[in-house]
Design a protein around this motif. Structure first.
Motif: not given
Length: 123
Positions: A32-35, A48-51, A66-69
């Protein structure tokens, strides 16, 4: 895993930036990655996080719309597209990797961190 964030800079309000986070190792696709970001005088906060597969994303309310991961597991890279930037988005942005199964908003769940990249939005 080692993480290297890049893409920060100075931009006027309403502008855009794209951050990248390149990871070493062959297991990137399992993380899992996050900002996260940290503004001067404030605590670090989840952005934000992404699986691991990229199929699920979670955004802080302050950046929704506004933001997109996104991530490219073939390139071991996660991206953060930031549009309509505001002065309150000014912070050091960190990418982080977590071995948990689900996206967590808690920084303690992330074992690996990049060095951070500065984003400054002028009014």
């Amino acid at each position: 895993v080692q993480l290297q964030a890049s893409g920060g800079g100075l931009v006027q309000a309403g502008g855009s930036l794209r951050l990248s986070c390149a990871a070493s190792g062959r297991t990137f696709s399992t993380y899992v990655m996050g900002w996260f970001r940290q503004a001067p005088g404030k605590e670090r906060e989840f952005v934000v996080g992404i699986s691991a597969s990229g199929g699920s994303t979670y955004y802080a309310d302050s950046v929704k719309g506004r933001f997109t991961i996104s991530r490219d597991n073939a390139k071991n890279t996660v991206y953060l597209q930031m549009n309509n930037l505001k002065p309150e988005d000014t912070a050091v942005y960190y990418c982080a990797a977590s071995g948990t199964r689900w996206v967590s908003r808690t920084d303690g769940s992330y074992a690996y961190w990049g060095q951070g990249t500065q984003v400054t939005v002028s009014s």
